[in-house]
Write a protein that holds these residues in place. Sequence first.
Motif, short mmCIF file in Angstrom:
data_model
loop_
_atom_site.label_atom_id
_atom_site.label_comp_id
_atom_site.label_asym_id
_atom_site.label_seq_id
_atom_site.Cartn_x
_atom_site.Cartn_y
_atom_site.Cartn_z
N ASN A 47 -2.62 7.07 -2.63
CA ASN A 47 -3.56 6.16 -2.82
C ASN A 47 -3.67 5.28 -1.64
O ASN A 47 -4.70 4.80 -1.27
CB ASN A 47 -3.03 5.21 -4.11
N LEU A 48 -2.54 5.12 -0.75
CA LEU A 48 -2.67 4.16 0.31
C LEU A 48 -3.47 4.90 1.38
O LEU A 48 -4.28 4.19 2.08
CB LEU A 48 -1.28 4.13 0.89
N LYS A 49 -3.40 6.59 1.27
CA LYS A 49 -4.40 6.93 2.21
C LYS A 49 -5.56 6.84 1.85
O LYS A 49 -6.52 6.79 2.91
CB LYS A 49 -3.94 8.39 2.33
N GLN A 50 -5.90 6.87 0.63
CA GLN A 50 -7.30 6.67 0.02
C GLN A 50 -8.04 5.46 0.34
O GLN A 50 -9.14 5.14 0.54
CB GLN A 50 -7.62 6.95 -1.43
N TYR A 51 -7.11 4.35 0.31
CA TYR A 51 -7.56 3.08 0.65
C TYR A 51 -7.40 2.46 2.27
O TYR A 51 -7.73 1.34 2.65
CB TYR A 51 -6.83 1.86 -0.20
N ALA A 52 -6.87 3.29 2.94
CA ALA A 52 -6.80 3.18 4.44
C ALA A 52 -7.82 2.41 4.98
O ALA A 52 -9.07 2.58 4.75
CB ALA A 52 -6.48 4.24 5.35
N ASP A 53 -7.64 1.36 5.75
CA ASP A 53 -8.61 0.35 6.18
C ASP A 53 -8.16 -0.34 7.58
O ASP A 53 -6.93 -0.30 7.61
CB ASP A 53 -8.89 -0.79 5.10
N ALA A 54 -9.08 -1.13 8.22
CA ALA A 54 -8.82 -1.85 9.42
C ALA A 54 -8.23 -3.12 9.19
O ALA A 54 -7.86 -4.05 10.09
CB ALA A 54 -9.90 -1.80 10.71
N VAL A 55 -8.36 -3.51 7.86
CA VAL A 55 -7.75 -4.97 7.63
C VAL A 55 -6.44 -5.34 7.80
O VAL A 55 -5.55 -4.38 7.18
CB VAL A 55 -8.03 -5.13 6.06
N GLY A 76 11.10 3.76 2.06
CA GLY A 76 10.94 4.15 3.41
C GLY A 76 9.79 4.82 3.51
O GLY A 76 8.92 4.60 4.38
N SER A 77 9.43 5.98 2.50
CA SER A 77 8.53 6.70 2.54
C SER A 77 7.17 5.78 2.35
O SER A 77 6.04 6.11 3.13
CB SER A 77 8.53 7.72 1.61
N ILE A 78 7.22 5.14 1.53
CA ILE A 78 5.93 4.21 0.95
C ILE A 78 5.48 3.24 2.30
O ILE A 78 4.48 3.04 2.54
CB ILE A 78 6.21 3.56 -0.23
N LEU A 79 6.77 2.72 2.81
CA LEU A 79 6.47 1.75 3.99
C LEU A 79 5.89 2.51 5.42
O LEU A 79 5.06 2.09 6.07
CB LEU A 79 7.64 0.89 4.25
N GLU A 80 6.43 3.73 5.49
CA GLU A 80 6.02 4.47 6.69
C GLU A 80 4.56 4.75 6.44
O GLU A 80 3.44 4.74 7.36
CB GLU A 80 6.63 5.56 6.77
N THR A 81 4.06 5.16 5.02
CA THR A 81 2.66 5.58 4.82
C THR A 81 1.66 4.14 4.97
O THR A 81 0.77 4.41 5.50
CB THR A 81 2.54 6.17 3.58
N ALA A 82 2.29 2.97 4.25
CA ALA A 82 1.58 1.85 4.54
C ALA A 82 1.12 1.60 6.05
O ALA A 82 0.13 1.11 6.43
CB ALA A 82 2.08 0.79 3.77
N ALA A 83 2.13 1.60 6.98
CA ALA A 83 2.00 1.26 8.38
C ALA A 83 1.14 2.32 8.84
O ALA A 83 0.37 2.01 9.98
CB ALA A 83 3.20 1.29 8.97
N ALA A 84 1.02 3.40 8.55
CA ALA A 84 -0.06 4.49 8.97
C ALA A 84 -1.19 4.34 8.65
O ALA A 84 -2.45 4.69 9.38
CB ALA A 84 0.56 5.74 8.58
N CYS A 85 -1.61 3.52 7.66
CA CYS A 85 -2.82 3.35 6.88
C CYS A 85 -3.40 1.87 7.06
O CYS A 85 -4.73 1.74 6.90
CB CYS A 85 -2.92 3.58 5.51
#
Length: 364
Positions: A47-55, A76-85
Amino acid sequence: MTFCETGKAGLYLHVPFCRRKCPYCDFYSVPAQAETLEAYTEAVCRNLKQYADAVPMDTVYFGGGTPSLLSPQQIGSILETAAACFPLAADAEVTLEANPATVTRQQLSQLRAAGVNRISFGVQSLEPEQLRYLGRLHTADEAIRTVEDAAAAGFQSISCDLMLALPEQTSRALSHTIERLTALPIQHVSAYLLKIEPGTPFFAQQEELRCPDGDAAADLYLQAVSELEQAGFLQYEISNFAREGFHSRHNCKYWHCVPYLGIGPSAHSCWNGTRFAVPASVQAFLTQPVQHTEIEDATPGTPEELLMLGMRLTEGVPAAWLAGKEHKVQQFSRMGFLRQDGARIALTPKGFLVSNSILAELLI
């Protein structure tokens, strides 16, 4: 003075899993299974990848449920993905709610290494009888030890939940809990009046619980405000108290009507100009390519909403927002419910107890 920078958004992750449901809780949660926790982690990242944004974002909040049931590796996996998105600030506040009975010192060290820098423990009370009434899995000694373990693991921002107006709670018992709690290496306390919610075991048992009546509950709340302040925890919101500089930056976004994205079953969002919610279904969240959402408010941030949210804070709102209501402001001020500090108007602790009634009058 405002308590948080309002220019950046927040990310909320609802982790709807518990070892055991507390008898007072009406939040959505289900029993935790290892395979479900892994599938949940994958669904959050998807879902993080689906919502990825420049905000830009500067807070992440893992709420629940019991988020500490996720492994440090999954966090850690969730935080890494969030930082990438999303553009995640280098000094982002990353909060994890935890049950004192679900984390070891080693796990706390691993969570800190994974990027969590603020932890919130559901202590609720340090009185054995109160913990038994609440169905908590931890003892008072275990809660104290877990807080000390978190500090030893490197957490410099630790919050504890405290419940008020519990069954048979006395002024003396509350003082004892506050005294022990504030002696710990913590920087923040969230103190909530117990609310008996329909559909919970407490609701069915409320006649047997012998909870304090309304007046006694109000006295316990005002006592908590006073004793927490004496211990260095200043009230900044109806239910929140902090040492200087340790308010919850994430929660302040809700009260300042700043955008936040919620992911997970029953998570709520104020994002891209609308408020929406995810249905409370783990199964649906795990199987859908992107979480289903339902619009709750297509026009958030109205003057009325900003007033209601802003009045939750001890900083209050600009007096200009209540132009034309001066007579009512003066009336409530004389009654001790409001205070005016320069160009701002705020509720007093006594006013917070009847805030809904006061706001209803001010909004007429």
